[in-house]
Design an enzyme around this catalytic site. Structure first.
Site, mmCIF file in Angstrom:
data_model
loop_
_atom_site.group_PDB
_atom_site.id
_atom_site.type_symbol
_atom_site.label_atom_id
_atom_site.label_comp_id
_atom_site.label_asym_id
_atom_site.label_seq_id
_atom_site.Cartn_x
_atom_site.Cartn_y
_atom_site.Cartn_z
ATOM 1 N N GLU A 1 11.407 -6.409 -9.180
ATOM 2 C CA GLU A 1 10.763 -5.189 -9.679
ATOM 3 C C GLU A 1 11.678 -4.494 -10.667
ATOM 4 O O GLU A 1 12.689 -3.929 -10.274
ATOM 5 C CB GLU A 1 10.372 -4.212 -8.571
ATOM 6 C CG GLU A 1 10.834 -4.475 -7.174
ATOM 7 C CD GLU A 1 10.733 -3.220 -6.305
ATOM 8 O OE1 GLU A 1 9.703 -2.544 -6.381
ATOM 9 O OE2 GLU A 1 11.682 -2.920 -5.580
ATOM 10 N N HIS B 1 12.860 -2.619 -0.911
ATOM 11 C CA HIS B 1 12.042 -2.114 -2.018
ATOM 12 C C HIS B 1 12.801 -1.011 -2.764
ATOM 13 O O HIS B 1 13.571 -0.270 -2.164
ATOM 14 C CB HIS B 1 10.716 -1.572 -1.477
ATOM 15 C CG HIS B 1 9.722 -1.262 -2.541
ATOM 16 N ND1 HIS B 1 9.745 -0.082 -3.263
ATOM 17 C CD2 HIS B 1 8.688 -1.983 -3.042
ATOM 18 C CE1 HIS B 1 8.763 -0.095 -4.147
ATOM 19 N NE2 HIS B 1 8.104 -1.236 -4.034
ATOM 20 N N GLY C 1 6.391 3.362 -13.876
ATOM 21 C CA GLY C 1 6.135 4.786 -14.097
ATOM 22 C C GLY C 1 6.938 5.417 -15.217
ATOM 23 O O GLY C 1 7.076 6.632 -15.278
ATOM 24 N N TRP D 1 0.814 -1.222 0.000
ATOM 25 C CA TRP D 1 0.000 0.000 0.000
ATOM 26 C C TRP D 1 0.846 1.270 0.000
ATOM 27 O O TRP D 1 0.320 2.368 -0.161
ATOM 28 C CB TRP D 1 -0.932 0.014 1.213
ATOM 29 C CG TRP D 1 -1.959 -1.070 1.213
ATOM 30 C CD1 TRP D 1 -2.135 -2.059 0.274
ATOM 31 C CD2 TRP D 1 -2.974 -1.287 2.204
ATOM 32 N NE1 TRP D 1 -3.179 -2.872 0.621
ATOM 33 C CE2 TRP D 1 -3.717 -2.425 1.809
ATOM 34 C CE3 TRP D 1 -3.314 -0.643 3.388
ATOM 35 C CZ2 TRP D 1 -4.784 -2.918 2.562
ATOM 36 C CZ3 TRP D 1 -4.376 -1.131 4.135
ATOM 37 C CH2 TRP D 1 -5.110 -2.252 3.722
ATOM 38 N N LYS D 2 2.139 1.118 0.246
ATOM 39 C CA LYS D 2 3.047 2.270 0.297
ATOM 40 C C LYS D 2 2.508 3.307 1.297
ATOM 41 O O LYS D 2 1.921 2.922 2.309
ATOM 42 C CB LYS D 2 3.274 2.849 -1.106
ATOM 43 C CG LYS D 2 3.742 1.761 -2.077
ATOM 44 C CD LYS D 2 4.190 2.272 -3.412
ATOM 45 C CE LYS D 2 4.643 1.104 -4.284
ATOM 46 N NZ LYS D 2 5.181 1.560 -5.577
ATOM 47 N N GLY E 1 -0.153 0.156 -6.827
ATOM 48 C CA GLY E 1 -1.384 0.942 -6.928
ATOM 49 C C GLY E 1 -2.665 0.137 -7.001
ATOM 50 O O GLY E 1 -3.680 0.507 -6.400
#
Length: 248
Positions: free
Chosen positions: A166, A94, A172, A10-11, A234
């Site tokens: 990742e 992360h 992005g 959820w950051k 997201g």
């Protein structure tokens, strides 16, 4: 056969009230999931979310932790604090922690070791930047991250942990990793683990994909042999979207 694991990171999103509402909505939508389901809220939301998931198949993870037991580390959280709450998983290394908070492969390794001391399962992140991808040094970068991040562990520990690949260049930037690229790169990560800890350990390690996973992309990704799940950003902030990914 490796059990798939889908985790929502959820950051820095959701207040305590919003977090509880999200989990309430999510529970019935994922109750028949065939994979392990994990949500990783902010620290302040952990107690409320842990209470809300009781009796469900949803496990809870933290987004980070410190490698020391306690001390003068203002703003940090110790692993035993997470353990006492009943947290199951913890995301370590992360890309945002590496980019903004000076996380290194060495600190990742310290945190991984400490997580195991406190019965926490680490979700260890690795990945290359756009510059590294275009410079054709993806394998070199990933090998370095894994060889340092996962050094000096027992085979039993490595079998239990989760790795999240990742591709930072695909987050992005408008560029995306194809399913084939993701599968191939995750296969390479498994080879590095095999070189370190042997084939039987590498065969048991679950490796997630974490490059902008969405309901529309998950099915094809999960059909790939090497991909064992997803670390979702997201899309994990909306119950229906996250459930669609979990129920791929």
């Amino acid at each position: 056969m490796r059990t798939a694991i889908i985790a929502g990171n959820w950051k820095m999103n959701k207040t305590v009230k919003e977090a509880v509402e999200l989990v309430k909505e999510l529970k019935p939508l994922v109750k028949d999931a065939k994979c392990d389901v994990v949500v990783c809220p902010t620290y302040v939301c952990l107690p409320a979310v842990l209470e809300e998931v009781k009796g469900s198949n949803i496990k809870v993870g933290a987004q980070n932790m410190h490698f020391e037991e306690s001390g003068a580390y203002t703003g940090e959280i110790a692993p035993k604090m997470l353990e006492e709450l009943g947290v199951h998983y913890v995301i370590i290394g992360h890309s945002e922690r590496r980019q903004y908070f000076n996380e290194t492969d060495e600190t990742v390794n310290k945190k991984v070791k400490k997580a195991f001391e406190h019965n926490l399962i680490p979700i260890v992140c690795c990945g290359e930047s756009l510059e590294e991808r275009e410079g054709n040094i993806t394998e070199k970068v990933l090998e370095g991250q894994i060889k340092v991040g996962l050094k000096e562990l027992s085979k039993e520990q490595v079998e239990k942990l989760v790795i999240a690949y990742e591709p930072i260049w695909a987050i992005g930037t408008g560029k995306t990793a194809t399913d084939e690229q993701a599968n191939e790169t995750i296969g390479y990560i498994r080879t590095v683990v095999k070189d370190m800890y042997g084939e039987s350990v590498a065969d048991k390690v679950r490796i997630q994909y974490g490059g902008s996973v969405k309901p529309g992309t998950i099915k094809a990704q999960m059909a790939k042999e090497e991909i064992d799940g997803a670390l979702v950003g997201g899309a994990s902030l909306k119950a229906k979207d996250f459930a669609a990914i979990v129920n791929y």
